[in-house]
Design an enzyme around this catalytic site. Structure first.
Site, PDB file in Angstrom:
ATOM      1  CB  CYS A   1      -0.972  -0.018   1.187  1.00 28.63           C
ATOM      2  SG  CYS A   1      -0.189   0.187   2.799  1.00 28.63           S
ATOM      3  NE  ARG A   2       1.075   8.501   0.744  1.00 34.67           N
ATOM      4  CZ  ARG A   2       1.632   9.173   1.752  1.00 34.67           C
ATOM      5  NH1 ARG A   2       1.536   8.726   2.987  1.00 34.67           N
ATOM      6  NH2 ARG A   2       2.296  10.276   1.515  1.00 34.67           N
TER       7      ARG A   2
END
Length: 111
Positions: free
Chosen positions: A63-64
Protein backbone atom coordinates in the site's frame (compact mmCIF):
# COMPACT_ATOMS: atom_id res chain seq x y z
CA UNK A 1 7.25 -0.22 10.47
CA UNK A 2 7.16 -3.60 12.18
CA UNK A 3 3.82 -5.22 13.01
CA UNK A 4 5.31 -8.15 14.91
CA UNK A 5 5.52 -11.83 14.17
CA UNK A 6 1.87 -12.04 13.12
CA UNK A 7 2.67 -10.03 10.00
CA UNK A 8 5.55 -11.42 7.96
CA UNK A 9 7.21 -8.47 6.25
CA UNK A 10 9.88 -7.86 3.65
CA UNK A 11 11.60 -4.66 2.58
CA UNK A 12 10.57 -3.25 -0.79
CA UNK A 13 14.17 -3.49 -1.99
CA UNK A 14 14.10 -7.26 -1.44
CA UNK A 15 10.98 -8.14 -3.46
CA UNK A 16 11.90 -10.57 -6.25
CA UNK A 17 11.36 -9.21 -9.76
CA UNK A 18 8.94 -12.02 -10.64
CA UNK A 19 6.92 -11.81 -7.41
CA UNK A 20 3.15 -11.56 -7.28
CA UNK A 21 2.76 -8.01 -5.97
CA UNK A 22 -0.73 -7.12 -4.79
CA UNK A 23 -1.35 -3.36 -4.56
CA UNK A 24 -4.30 -2.67 -2.23
CA UNK A 25 -4.36 1.13 -2.54
CA UNK A 26 -7.25 3.22 -3.84
CA UNK A 27 -7.59 3.93 -7.57
CA UNK A 28 -6.17 7.47 -7.40
CA UNK A 29 -3.07 6.22 -5.57
CA UNK A 30 -2.59 3.47 -8.16
CA UNK A 31 -3.06 5.93 -11.03
CA UNK A 32 -0.37 8.25 -9.63
CA UNK A 33 2.30 5.57 -9.49
CA UNK A 34 2.63 1.81 -9.10
CA UNK A 35 5.04 -1.04 -9.70
CA UNK A 36 4.91 -2.11 -13.36
CA UNK A 37 3.86 -5.72 -12.78
CA UNK A 38 1.68 -5.20 -9.69
CA UNK A 39 -1.92 -6.38 -9.58
CA UNK A 40 -4.35 -3.75 -8.34
CA UNK A 41 -7.18 -4.85 -6.08
CA UNK A 42 -8.10 -2.16 -3.58
CA UNK A 43 -8.53 -3.16 0.03
CA UNK A 44 -12.25 -2.40 -0.25
CA UNK A 45 -12.65 -4.77 -3.24
CA UNK A 46 -10.55 -7.62 -1.93
CA UNK A 47 -13.31 -9.64 -0.29
CA UNK A 48 -15.18 -9.75 -3.63
CA UNK A 49 -12.05 -10.41 -5.71
CA UNK A 50 -10.00 -12.69 -3.44
CA UNK A 51 -10.39 -15.55 -5.91
CA UNK A 52 -8.11 -13.66 -8.32
CA UNK A 53 -5.17 -13.89 -5.88
CA UNK A 54 -3.09 -17.03 -6.43
CA UNK A 55 -2.75 -19.52 -3.59
CA UNK A 56 0.21 -21.40 -5.06
CA UNK A 57 2.84 -18.69 -4.56
CA UNK A 58 3.88 -16.00 -2.11
CA UNK A 59 1.80 -12.84 -2.30
CA UNK A 60 3.57 -9.57 -1.51
CA UNK A 61 1.03 -6.98 -0.37
CA UNK A 62 1.76 -3.28 -0.78
CA UNK A 63 0.00 0.00 0.00
CA UNK A 64 1.30 3.54 0.49
CA UNK A 65 3.10 3.07 3.81
CA UNK A 66 2.59 -0.55 4.89
CA UNK A 67 -0.33 -0.15 7.30
CA UNK A 68 -3.26 -1.19 5.08
CA UNK A 69 -1.16 -3.89 3.47
CA UNK A 70 -0.29 -5.28 6.92
CA UNK A 71 -4.01 -5.64 7.65
CA UNK A 72 -4.56 -7.37 4.31
CA UNK A 73 -1.55 -9.62 4.89
CA UNK A 74 -2.99 -10.82 8.20
CA UNK A 75 -6.40 -11.47 6.61
CA UNK A 76 -4.92 -13.37 3.66
CA UNK A 77 -2.70 -15.50 5.87
CA UNK A 78 -5.62 -16.34 8.15
CA UNK A 79 -7.58 -17.40 5.06
CA UNK A 80 -4.83 -19.73 3.82
CA UNK A 81 -2.67 -17.61 1.52
CA UNK A 82 1.09 -17.17 1.90
CA UNK A 83 1.27 -13.38 2.17
CA UNK A 84 3.98 -10.94 3.19
CA UNK A 85 3.64 -7.24 3.88
CA UNK A 86 5.89 -4.89 1.93
CA UNK A 87 7.38 -2.93 4.81
CA UNK A 88 7.24 0.81 4.13
CA UNK A 89 4.91 0.36 1.17
CA UNK A 90 5.22 2.36 -2.04
CA UNK A 91 7.05 5.11 -0.16
CA UNK A 92 9.86 2.63 0.56
CA UNK A 93 9.54 1.18 -2.97
CA UNK A 94 10.25 4.63 -4.45
CA UNK A 95 13.08 5.28 -1.95
CA UNK A 96 14.68 1.97 -2.98
CA UNK A 97 14.67 3.12 -6.62
CA UNK A 98 12.35 0.35 -7.75
CA UNK A 99 10.60 0.92 -11.10
CA UNK A 100 7.31 2.77 -11.18
CA UNK A 101 4.80 3.81 -13.81
CA UNK A 102 1.63 5.89 -13.88
CA UNK A 103 -1.53 5.66 -15.94
CA UNK A 104 -1.02 9.17 -17.32
CA UNK A 105 1.77 10.95 -19.16
CA UNK A 106 2.90 12.45 -15.85
CA UNK A 107 5.92 11.01 -14.06
CA UNK A 108 4.90 8.42 -11.45
CA UNK A 109 4.83 9.42 -7.79
CA UNK A 110 3.54 8.02 -4.51
CA UNK A 111 0.20 9.65 -3.71
Amino acid sequence: MNFGEDVPAVDAADIPGDAYLLDVREQDEWDAGHAPHAVHISMAELSDRAGEVPRDQDVYVICRSGIRSAQVTVALNQAGWLARNVDGGMKRWAEAGRPMESVSDNPPYVA
